[in-house]
Design an enzyme around this catalytic site. Sequence first.
Site, PDB file in Angstrom:
ATOM      1  N   HIS A 166      54.798  39.309  29.478  1.00 15.31           N
ATOM      2  CA  HIS A 166      55.676  38.494  28.651  1.00 15.31           C
ATOM      3  C   HIS A 166      57.072  38.392  29.257  1.00 15.31           C
ATOM      4  O   HIS A 166      57.759  37.391  29.099  1.00 15.31           O
ATOM      5  CB  HIS A 166      55.732  39.059  27.231  1.00 15.31           C
ATOM      6  CG  HIS A 166      54.668  38.480  26.356  1.00 15.31           C
ATOM      7  ND1 HIS A 166      53.762  39.226  25.665  1.00 15.31           N
ATOM      8  CD2 HIS A 166      54.357  37.191  26.113  1.00 15.31           C
ATOM      9  CE1 HIS A 166      52.944  38.421  25.005  1.00 15.31           C
ATOM     10  NE2 HIS A 166      53.279  37.191  25.263  1.00 15.31           N
ATOM     11  N   CYS A 214      45.096  30.673  51.625  1.00 14.63           N
ATOM     12  CA  CYS A 214      45.472  31.390  50.393  1.00 14.63           C
ATOM     13  C   CYS A 214      46.546  32.448  50.624  1.00 14.63           C
ATOM     14  O   CYS A 214      46.863  33.209  49.727  1.00 14.63           O
ATOM     15  CB  CYS A 214      44.241  32.023  49.755  1.00 14.63           C
ATOM     16  SG  CYS A 214      43.454  33.261  50.785  1.00 14.63           S
TER      17      CYS A 214
HETATM   18  C1  PEP Z   1      46.276  37.355  52.935  1.00 15.02           C
HETATM   19  O1  PEP Z   1      46.124  38.354  53.638  1.00 15.02           O
HETATM   20  O2  PEP Z   1      46.855  36.338  53.332  1.00 15.02           O
HETATM   21  C2  PEP Z   1      45.756  37.318  51.555  1.00 15.02           C
HETATM   22  C3  PEP Z   1      45.804  36.231  50.825  1.00 15.02           C
HETATM   23  O3  PEP Z   1      45.222  38.450  51.051  1.00 15.02           O
HETATM   24  P1  PEP Z   1      46.092  39.660  50.466  1.00 15.02           P
HETATM   25  O4  PEP Z   1      47.507  39.182  50.394  1.00 15.02           O
HETATM   26  O5  PEP Z   1      45.527  39.989  49.146  1.00 15.02           O
HETATM   27  O6  PEP Z   1      45.864  40.712  51.480  1.00 15.02           O
END
Ligand code: PEP
Length: 650
Positions: free
Chosen positions: A270, A578
Amino acid sequence: MAITLPVLRIGYEVSWEIYPSLAIVSINALVEIAAMVLYAYLVGRTSAQTRDLQKRVATKELEISRLRTFAKNTSATLQGRGLSPGLAEGVVLIHLPPENEWTSSHQAIAQDDVKAEITRLERALAATIRELDNTQKQFATDMAAAESALLDVQLVMLNDVGFWGKCKRRVREDLIKAEQAIAEEVREMATMLEELEQDSMRERSADIRDVGRRVLRSIRTSGEVPPNPLLSLPSNTILVGKDLLPSDVMQSDRANLVALVTECGGPASHVAILARSRNIPAVSDIKNASLLMATGDRLLVDGEAGSVTVAPNKVQVASFAARRGQYIAPESAAAQRQAQKTATKDGVHIELYANIGRTDEAHLVLEYQLEGVGLYRSEFLFLGVERPPDLETQFAAYSAVARILDPCPVVIRTMDLGGEKIPRFARPENDLALRTGRRGLAYALAERKMFRTQLQAILRAAQGGDLRIMFPMVIGVADLMEARHLLDEVMETEQLAKRPSIGAMIETPAAVLHIQEIVKRVDFVSIGTNDLAHFILATDRQSQESPGVLSFLHPGVLRATDQVVQAALKQGVGLTVCGEAAGNPEGVCLLVGMGVRVLSMDPFRAARVRQVLHQLTLEQMETAFRDALGVTTPEDVRQIAASALCGTEV
Ligand code: PEP
Ligand code: MG
């Protein structure tokens, strides 16, 4: 000691009275001497222990004060996690709950006092409900939906007859004062919630403590709620605490609170939601923040990068001020809700997904209008618990996200353990995976039983919504195929019909070198630029001054990423990025220019990314990327990306 000496004394005196013979006298003398020796030994030992403890405390304090001085003298930038975007410069106010907040000294009451104690409790409860009601009415017009929702949650808790009934029972049965009963019940409930990490309930423990604190404050001041010191703050205050409570933010002086910094707390808390709704930059995960900083320190807070700079030097202040001058806050998620699909200026559609760590963060996907979850970090279910989560717990977590977001895709990354992510239940002495330094998929393959259970849970949950599986830290074909075979085996034993899409995270240099073979064996790849950059550049991800997203701008990392992108596009498999670079304007510009069309990021970064994409054409981004491939230093790459972004509102 208190018992030993009287017992010896009694034995000595009794025997003296009964047998006043010479022999007994000498025995008694011996006993006396033994008692004195024992006394001297025990006193000596206790004071040695006390001295040792004092020495250890002094050493710790010295260490902390040295670290604090070091942080200030070097104008250190500490890396944490951004919870709410924005840039702020201000002065630290350390805000910690009183040390004895949850310990009420034991004061027994007589049976006759029970009624009066229960009346005190009820009065305090009523006063707190009145206070919250008033706040809600008073600020009804300018209160954001998030704040009003928080007050609703707290009012529901205050009206929870079952909870307060338990407090009253403690008063009646244990014959204790009302404040002790409340403190014990709240402490027990909050601890229980904190331990339910896998159940996404951790953040709610802050709400329980918050409500408990309100009632305790009222009862300790006989039904009157004392004024909150945060109601009036010095100008440009940056509140720094271990774990701030929602009411700290709600009640603090709006005009003068410019940022929040905490040691823990996630984006679904929150506190984070309130900070975003009030446009206050917030950063969490700054280890020992409340020790490394002191009230009165100057601080720069970057809620986008998730970093804070302690006692900045003139150069840092000047460049921060220049960035702030150009900074335009991203439109709020609510304002973007009406926005059309995310696209470049010339209409090329870019899909935005969320990185989440827990089931209750799924609602952020809806809040920020994202297309699904590109990275669910399942290892959080395994950290901080005494034993690995069982099949049912995992199934419940995965299927809940799938259900909440159905029909949107959700990519579950299998446990990414090892390295800095060591589960509490793992024992290095008998855990082969840890002893041999395995991480990610290699760790899971070494802990096969645990891995098999996880695959079972994901595969069962995947029979419902659109769940996909992704293996972390793949290093080549052998480990990838071993995992795939295990998955097939589980499918067969479980007699499951639907096989979800399977992906590999590309975040090790070894995987980049094998990318041509990997793309032939998966449905999609997702580039983890965080680890990839750290492995390529041989930097320590744990270091507090880690270059973070900037390391993506190193030409070596850029070229490795490009190899993966081109291999995936040529093979026609799914392609996502990602790592943090996918949520950073410079990173986004170069990645889209490279050919990436799917980005997965911390949800609240989406507003900014959308804004950047709407202002740049594909051609501008492709040109920037081509130019970046031709240079050799990170500074040159940054310059190129910055000039592509120049003129855009970022
Ligand atoms: C990364 O390594 O770019 C990733 C997305 O995984 P994490 O940050 O969870 O290691
Ligand atoms: Mg990683």
